[in-house]
Design a protein around this motif. Structure first.
Motif, mmCIF file in Angstrom:
data_model
loop_
_atom_site.group_PDB
_atom_site.id
_atom_site.type_symbol
_atom_site.label_atom_id
_atom_site.label_comp_id
_atom_site.label_asym_id
_atom_site.label_seq_id
_atom_site.Cartn_x
_atom_site.Cartn_y
_atom_site.Cartn_z
ATOM 1 N N ASP A 92 50.726 63.135 7.637
ATOM 2 C CA ASP A 92 50.139 61.991 6.894
ATOM 3 C C ASP A 92 49.208 61.125 7.727
ATOM 4 O OD1 ASP A 92 50.062 61.282 4.375
ATOM 5 O OD2 ASP A 92 51.876 60.531 4.256
ATOM 6 N N VAL A 93 47.974 60.902 7.556
ATOM 7 C CA VAL A 93 47.108 60.337 8.646
ATOM 8 C C VAL A 93 46.480 58.921 7.695
ATOM 9 C CG1 VAL A 93 45.305 60.352 9.893
ATOM 10 C CG2 VAL A 93 46.603 62.666 9.518
ATOM 11 N N VAL A 94 46.736 57.997 8.492
ATOM 12 C CA VAL A 94 46.074 56.738 7.745
ATOM 13 C C VAL A 94 45.335 56.001 8.878
ATOM 14 C CG1 VAL A 94 46.990 54.488 6.848
ATOM 15 C CG2 VAL A 94 48.394 56.557 6.604
ATOM 16 N N ALA A 95 44.165 55.406 8.150
ATOM 17 C CA ALA A 95 43.333 54.652 8.808
ATOM 18 C C ALA A 95 43.156 53.355 8.280
ATOM 19 C CB ALA A 95 41.726 55.206 9.005
ATOM 20 N N PRO A 96 44.203 52.430 8.448
ATOM 21 C CA PRO A 96 44.387 51.047 7.861
ATOM 22 C C PRO A 96 43.340 50.218 8.249
ATOM 23 C CG PRO A 96 45.896 51.305 9.986
ATOM 24 C CD PRO A 96 45.210 52.457 9.889
ATOM 25 N N SER A 97 43.320 49.168 7.419
ATOM 26 C CA SER A 97 42.059 48.167 7.504
ATOM 27 C C SER A 97 42.086 47.306 8.969
ATOM 28 C CB SER A 97 42.103 47.171 6.404
ATOM 29 O OG SER A 97 42.646 47.714 5.298
ATOM 30 N N VAL A 98 43.306 47.399 9.564
ATOM 31 C CA VAL A 98 43.768 46.623 10.749
ATOM 32 C C VAL A 98 44.240 47.685 11.473
ATOM 33 C CG1 VAL A 98 44.955 44.519 11.821
ATOM 34 C CG2 VAL A 98 43.971 44.445 9.413
ATOM 35 N N GLY A 99 43.707 47.761 12.752
ATOM 36 C CA GLY A 99 44.511 48.650 13.883
ATOM 37 C C GLY A 99 44.003 50.024 13.658
ATOM 38 N N GLY A 100 44.522 50.836 14.630
ATOM 39 C CA GLY A 100 44.214 52.281 14.798
ATOM 40 C C GLY A 100 44.824 53.207 13.825
ATOM 41 N N ALA A 101 44.424 54.385 13.797
ATOM 42 C CA ALA A 101 44.933 55.392 12.962
ATOM 43 C C ALA A 101 46.427 55.604 13.316
ATOM 44 C CB ALA A 101 44.202 56.529 12.824
ATOM 45 N N THR B 268 45.390 60.743 3.928
ATOM 46 C CA THR B 268 45.173 62.067 3.723
ATOM 47 C C THR B 268 46.360 62.627 4.123
ATOM 48 O OG1 THR B 268 42.842 62.074 3.709
ATOM 49 C CG2 THR B 268 43.795 64.231 3.707
ATOM 50 N N GLU B 269 46.973 63.656 3.252
ATOM 51 C CA GLU B 269 47.953 64.397 3.873
ATOM 52 C C GLU B 269 47.212 65.890 4.125
ATOM 53 O OE1 GLU B 269 51.817 64.359 2.280
ATOM 54 O OE2 GLU B 269 52.033 66.509 2.522
ATOM 55 N N PHE B 270 47.336 66.292 5.326
ATOM 56 C CA PHE B 270 46.954 67.612 5.597
ATOM 57 C C PHE B 270 48.191 68.616 5.992
ATOM 58 C CE2 PHE B 270 43.507 64.780 7.657
ATOM 59 C CZ PHE B 270 42.630 65.321 7.092
ATOM 60 N N ALA B 271 48.084 69.742 5.266
ATOM 61 C CA ALA B 271 49.120 70.883 5.684
ATOM 62 C C ALA B 271 48.964 71.164 7.023
ATOM 63 C CB ALA B 271 48.834 71.919 4.573
ATOM 64 N N VAL B 272 50.078 71.907 7.520
ATOM 65 C CA VAL B 272 50.177 72.450 8.926
ATOM 66 C C VAL B 272 50.495 73.948 8.680
ATOM 67 C CG1 VAL B 272 50.981 72.203 11.166
ATOM 68 C CG2 VAL B 272 50.295 70.302 9.892
ATOM 69 N N ASP B 273 49.552 74.631 9.400
ATOM 70 C CA ASP B 273 50.047 76.113 9.344
ATOM 71 C C ASP B 273 51.030 76.619 10.464
ATOM 72 O OD1 ASP B 273 48.787 76.742 11.590
ATOM 73 O OD2 ASP B 273 47.086 78.026 10.635
ATOM 74 N N ALA B 274 51.572 77.821 10.402
ATOM 75 C CA ALA B 274 52.708 78.169 11.396
ATOM 76 C C ALA B 274 52.243 78.115 12.599
ATOM 77 C CB ALA B 274 52.913 79.927 10.963
ATOM 78 N N ASP B 275 50.957 78.205 13.047
ATOM 79 C CA ASP B 275 50.701 77.824 14.474
ATOM 80 C C ASP B 275 50.339 76.505 14.962
ATOM 81 O OD1 ASP B 275 50.392 80.532 14.741
ATOM 82 O OD2 ASP B 275 48.606 81.057 13.767
ATOM 83 N N GLY B 276 50.670 75.445 13.993
ATOM 84 C CA GLY B 276 50.551 73.914 14.255
ATOM 85 C C GLY B 276 49.121 73.447 13.787
ATOM 86 N N ARG B 277 48.361 74.380 13.244
ATOM 87 C CA ARG B 277 46.931 73.788 12.926
ATOM 88 C C ARG B 277 46.880 73.061 11.739
ATOM 89 N NH1 ARG B 277 43.523 79.435 13.152
ATOM 90 N NH2 ARG B 277 45.464 79.844 11.891
ATOM 91 N N PRO B 278 46.329 71.983 11.725
ATOM 92 C CA PRO B 278 46.159 71.153 10.441
ATOM 93 C C PRO B 278 45.143 71.798 9.594
ATOM 94 C CG PRO B 278 45.187 70.013 11.980
ATOM 95 C CD PRO B 278 45.685 71.302 12.934
ATOM 96 N N GLY B 279 45.147 71.656 8.099
ATOM 97 C CA GLY B 279 44.188 72.411 7.230
ATOM 98 C C GLY B 279 44.475 71.836 5.901
ATOM 99 N N MET B 280 43.633 72.509 4.895
ATOM 100 C CA MET B 280 43.733 71.980 3.494
ATOM 101 C C MET B 280 44.365 73.229 2.756
ATOM 102 S SD MET B 280 42.515 69.148 3.516
ATOM 103 C CE MET B 280 42.354 68.771 1.569
ATOM 104 N N ARG B 281 45.049 72.879 1.765
ATOM 105 C CA ARG B 281 45.502 74.288 0.948
ATOM 106 C C ARG B 281 44.299 74.533 0.017
ATOM 107 N NH1 ARG B 281 50.602 74.880 1.880
ATOM 108 N NH2 ARG B 281 51.878 73.035 2.373
ATOM 109 N N LEU B 282 44.322 75.811 -0.405
ATOM 110 C CA LEU B 282 43.380 76.595 -1.214
ATOM 111 C C LEU B 282 43.924 75.981 -2.793
ATOM 112 C CD1 LEU B 282 43.133 80.194 -0.065
ATOM 113 C CD2 LEU B 282 42.090 77.979 0.973
ATOM 114 N N HIS B 283 42.809 75.946 -3.571
ATOM 115 C CA HIS B 283 43.115 75.515 -4.922
ATOM 116 C C HIS B 283 44.121 76.341 -5.474
ATOM 117 C CE1 HIS B 283 41.932 73.556 -8.588
ATOM 118 N NE2 HIS B 283 41.866 74.970 -9.124
ATOM 119 N N ARG B 284 45.085 75.434 -6.090
ATOM 120 C CA ARG B 284 46.168 76.030 -6.907
ATOM 121 C C ARG B 284 47.097 77.041 -6.016
ATOM 122 N NH1 ARG B 284 46.609 74.734 -12.147
ATOM 123 N NH2 ARG B 284 47.466 76.867 -12.741
ATOM 124 N N SER B 285 47.015 77.012 -4.722
ATOM 125 C CA SER B 285 47.923 77.672 -3.728
ATOM 126 C C SER B 285 48.440 77.086 -2.754
ATOM 127 C CB SER B 285 46.689 78.720 -3.389
ATOM 128 O OG SER B 285 47.166 79.419 -2.169
#
Ligand code: SAM
Length: 423
Positions: A187-196, A139-156
């Motif tokens: 960009d966060v990945v949890a692969p089949s082998v090993g940690g995130a 998953t790719e999470f957006a990051v806001d101006a305060d460094g907090r990860p989040g999701m974009r609003l629909h079509r925004s």
């Protein structure tokens, strides 16, 4: 209020009609077409206009109140889902069976409209998916101006900070407790082998992106693959295995055959084909991305009868690149010279293109190889249905079609289609 006066922010009560491709349903108000999210066919809802106005062909809207619910409606398990909130999921308000019915209707409708074919397909769960939650391993999470990860609003571009994402695999969701000052996204990945693995964006020039190990454990293939943490890999942990088996069931490769794996990524289908055709056979794998192509070469060393080629598929065949989209003059790219490793014929062709599909020029080149079977793995049923029309014009009929719920809670659906020559 008359349909022509509707504007953003207005609310109207509508009876909701069928689902449409894209995660919304169709409703009409005084002759205007509304694409309404957060609703189900057969419902009566209060819809708030979110986009469009006088002169537009259609308006977009959110169902902000349900006045008559359809069977299949549930309360969204995710607190961030709903009108005006996270734009990541489309169908949190429907139970899983209903979500699959909606996707089935979309695939059938796309084939009926774009390919003029009635297809008898039903969306299947990906093996191992219990409740449609906690599956997403990339998953790719957006990051806001305060460094907090989040999701974009629909079509925004606006960011909603979130501290959990219910469709993310637990190691991916765990990254949401971090703070990422100075980043635009992670960009966060949890692969089949090993940690995130968390890759901070934008990338620091000169700093390389780590690789991860993913696995396929299917009836047809049991192997591990090295892939860039930012490279292409199916995001549902059961998807790659399910698609390998479905595509090879379509092709039914025989020892000694020649196969082409087009848009081959790090070589997942190439390995399965190589195993099936054996060392008397040959598999040519064509992939444009430099990193994926390098990984494919390393992933395929056990099968010296594979030929990984780094090229765009259209350049490989020496056909015109698609017309440029968007503003500016439209021009088709000048065709490259056909690649010396492009064979004059092939027994089997597998295509797994990006969302835009393969397109006419590539399919003409594919059909000219006269393969006895073609497997087409598609993440957009509209592109698949359009390309089906081209293949039928070129003498191939749709012989198989399966559809998988590889992205529960969202409107996305993956299809695996088979085509054979008309005898
Ligand atoms: C949907 S992915 C499939 C990858 C692989 N088959 C798999 O399952 O892992 C599509 C792949 O096509 C590649 N690609 C996109 N456009 C291409 C083009 N014009 N020619 C060749 N490869 C392309 C992308 O880099 C990506 O690896």
């Amino acid at each position: 209020m008359s349909g022509s006066e509707l504007a953003v922010g207005d609310e109207v009560v509508v009876d909701v009609g069928p689902v449409a491709h894209g995660g919304h349903c169709i409703a009409r108000h005084e002759g205007r077409v509304l694409f309404v999210r957060h609703t189900l066919p057969g419902e009566r809802v209060r819809a708030r206009i979110t986009e469009g106005g006088a002169g537009d062909r259609f308006l977009r809207a959110d169902a902000v109140a349900v006045e008559g619910a359809a069977p299949g409606r549930v309360s969204a398990p995710c607190p961030y889902a709903g009108p005006g909130r996270c734009g990541g999921c489309d169908f949190q308000h429907a139970d899983l069976a209903t979500q699959r019915d909606l996707k089935t209707a979309v695939v059938r409708e796309q084939f009926a409209r774009l390919a003029r074919l009635d297809v008898d397909v039903t969306v299947e769960p990906v093996p191992g998916d219990a409740d449609g939650l906690r599956w997403r391993t990339r998953t790719e999470f957006a990051v806001d101006a305060d460094g907090r990860p989040g999701m974009r609003l629909h079509r925004s571009h606006a960011i909603l900070p979130v501290d959990d994402c219910l469709i993310a695999a637990p190691p991916v969701a765990a990254a949401l407790s971090g703070r990422y000052a100075g980043c635009s996204a992670i960009d966060v990945v949890a692969p089949s082998v090993g940690g995130a693995v968390v890759v901070e964006l934008p990338l620091v020039p000169g700093k390389s992106v780590p690789s991860v190990v993913e696995s396929v454990r299917s009836a047809r293939l049991d192997r591990e693959f090295t892939v860039s943490a930012r490279g292409f890999w199916q995001v549902h942990p059961g998807a790659a295995s399910a698609f390998v088996d479905a595509a090879l069931d379509v092709l039914d490769p025989r020892p000694g055959e020649t196969a082409l794996d087009l848009y081959s990524g790090v070589g997942v289908f190439t390995a399965a084909l190589a195993q099936a055709v054996g060392e008397r056979g040959r598999v040519v794998a064509v992939e444009a991305d430099e990193e994926a192509s390098t990984h494919a070469k390393a992933n395929l060393t056990a099968y010296p009868w594979t030929v990984p080629v780094r090229a765009r598929v259209d350049d490989f065949f020496g056909v015109a690149r698609p017309k440029r989209r968007g503003p500016g003059p439209r021009r088709a790219g000048k065709p490259a010279a056909r690649h010396p490793l492009a064979p004059p014929s092939a027994d089997l062709v597998l295509l797994d293109p990006p969302r835009t599909g393969a397109g006419r020029e590539v399919l003409v080149a594919v059909a000219a190889l006269r393969p006895r079977a073609i497997a087409y793995v598609a993440c957009d049923p509209a592109a698949l249905a359009r390309d089906t029309t081209y293949l039928r014009e070129l003498g191939y009929e749709l012989s198989d079609l399966r559809a998988f719920d590889a992205f529960p809670m969202t409107h996305h659906v993956e299809c695996v289609a088979g085509f054979a020559t008309v005898v």
